[in-house]
Design an enzyme around this catalytic site. Structure first.
Site, PDB file in Angstrom:
ATOM      1  N   VAL A   1      -4.334   6.633  -8.752  1.00 12.60           N
ATOM      2  CA  VAL A   1      -3.844   5.660  -7.772  1.00 12.60           C
ATOM      3  C   VAL A   1      -4.387   4.260  -8.047  1.00 12.60           C
ATOM      4  CG1 VAL A   1      -3.434   7.239  -5.884  1.00 12.60           C
ATOM      5  CG2 VAL A   1      -5.708   6.294  -6.215  1.00 12.60           C
ATOM      6  N   CYS A   2      -3.792   3.285  -7.406  1.00 12.47           N
ATOM      7  CA  CYS A   2      -4.207   1.876  -7.405  1.00 12.47           C
ATOM      8  C   CYS A   2      -3.856   1.149  -8.687  1.00 12.47           C
ATOM      9  CB  CYS A   2      -5.693   1.679  -7.130  1.00 12.47           C
ATOM     10  SG  CYS A   2      -6.135   2.103  -5.467  1.00 12.47           S
ATOM     11  N   SER A   3      -3.956   1.788  -9.819  1.00 16.25           N
ATOM     12  CA  SER A   3      -3.497   1.128 -11.024  1.00 16.25           C
ATOM     13  C   SER A   3      -2.190   1.775 -11.454  1.00 16.25           C
ATOM     14  CB  SER A   3      -4.537   1.240 -12.125  1.00 16.25           C
ATOM     15  OG  SER A   3      -4.746   2.604 -12.404  1.00 16.25           O
TER      16      SER A   3
END
Lengths: 172, 153
Positions: free
Chosen positions: B43-45
């Site tokens: 997640v997040c990237s």
């Protein structure tokens, strides 16, 4: 990839505002990786705050992080009362409690004028500021959070990598 | 990998467990194809999560975006739900990787799509293509630049 637009007067900056060494972070207040970067960036500030300028731009992933955008708006609202960095720090230090009510609580702890703060949270101009930060990030090649730029160039590494490189260059 | 100026090969792939999408039905609109190796990357990237935040920018350029990987329609369904994605993920699942192969972006060794982007114009011609190192999320600046170029034509 380079920063578009370049750092300007609308940005939130701390450290040595006259420095030629400029670090920009694109961050999301609900992102755990940004939370993990936060103490490292504090360390960077303690060691090199007199030598570099640090800028924070908003990059809320609102679909993934429910409170990321409202938190970003809250820092802009705090900024109108001269407490951007205080709110920025308070949110990262309490990320696990983040929600709308908690932002009000933080505003109280920072002695902000609450009725003004609540009014500003609804101010579309602040939302636009956050969205334009996001758009600038996209145009600059931000691909996730946190993303860093050093003197307008994208830095492909973590906060820890950044600190290390600045340390190495400082001792040369 | 197919380059600028090439007609984009047509395909029909599952977008949901019971709905198929055919590329040629989107003539008259710009189309972004984002081939990627697999659902469930960190997640997040995550590349798809980034594009999910950018749909309103793509809309401004009259562009539809489709993610494409060899994951099955049910895998895509679960991944989409978990990440709250608002654009289709296409399953290049049967025959496996057939569409990626047509576009020259199949990784034979891993049996996955490479990480590759295509921007296709209203007439179905490839305007821009980009192959990213597999481990690097290419972001969206290249896509937006290509869409801007199309707008200026």
């Amino acid at each position: 990839m380079s920063l578009k637009p370049a750092v300007n007067k609308n940005d939130h900056a701390q450290g040595n505002l006259k420095s030629d060494l400029v670090i920009v972070e694109y961050g999301d207040y609900q992102c755990p990786y940004c939370r993990a970067a936060y103490p490292v960036l504090k360390e960077l500030g303690r060691e090199f705050g007199s030598q570099l300028k640090f800028v924070f731009r908003n990059f809320p992933l609102s679909e993934m992080h429910q409170y990321a955008r409202v938190a970003a708006i809250a820092t802009e609202a705090a900024n109108l009362q001269g407490k951007f960095w205080e709110m920025h720090d308070a949110i990262y230090e309490n990320q696990e409690n983040l929600n709308e009510k908690f932002l009000i609580k933080l505003a109280k702890q920072l002695n902000l004028n609450i009725s003004q703060f609540e009014k500003d949270l609804q101010n579309p101009e602040l939302g636009n500021k956050v969205d334009s930060d996001f758009e600038s990030g996209v145009m600059s090649g931000v691909n996730g959070t946190p993303s860093f730029f050093v003197n307008d160039k994208k830095f492909d590494g973590s906060a820890r990598d950044l600190l290390q490189i600045i340390r190495e260059n400082a001792t040369e | 990998m197919l380059q600028k100026g090439t007609p984009a090969p047509d395909f029909t792939l599952f977008a949901t467990p019971d709905q198929e999408i055919t590329l040629s039905e989107f003539k008259g609109q710009n189309v972004i194809l984002a081939f990627y190796p697999a659902d469930w990357s960190p997640v997040c990237s995550d590349q798809m999560a980034l594009y999910n935040e950018m749909l309103k920018f793509f809309k401004k350029y009259n562009a539809e975006i489709f993610g494409i990987s060899v994951d099955s329609k049910w895998c895509h369904f679960a991944f989409s739900q978990s990440r709250n994605l608002h654009f289709p993920l296409l399953a290049d699942f049967e025959a496996k990787g057939e569409t990626a192969k047509k576009y020259g972006v199949y990784n034979d060794k891993e049996g996955e799509c490479k990480r590759a982007l295509f921007v296709i114009d209203k007439d179905g011609i490839i305007e821009w293509s980009y192959l990213s190192p597999t481990a690097v999320n290419p972001g969206a600046d290249g896509i937006l630049e290509a869409l801007q170029n199309l707008n200026n034509k």
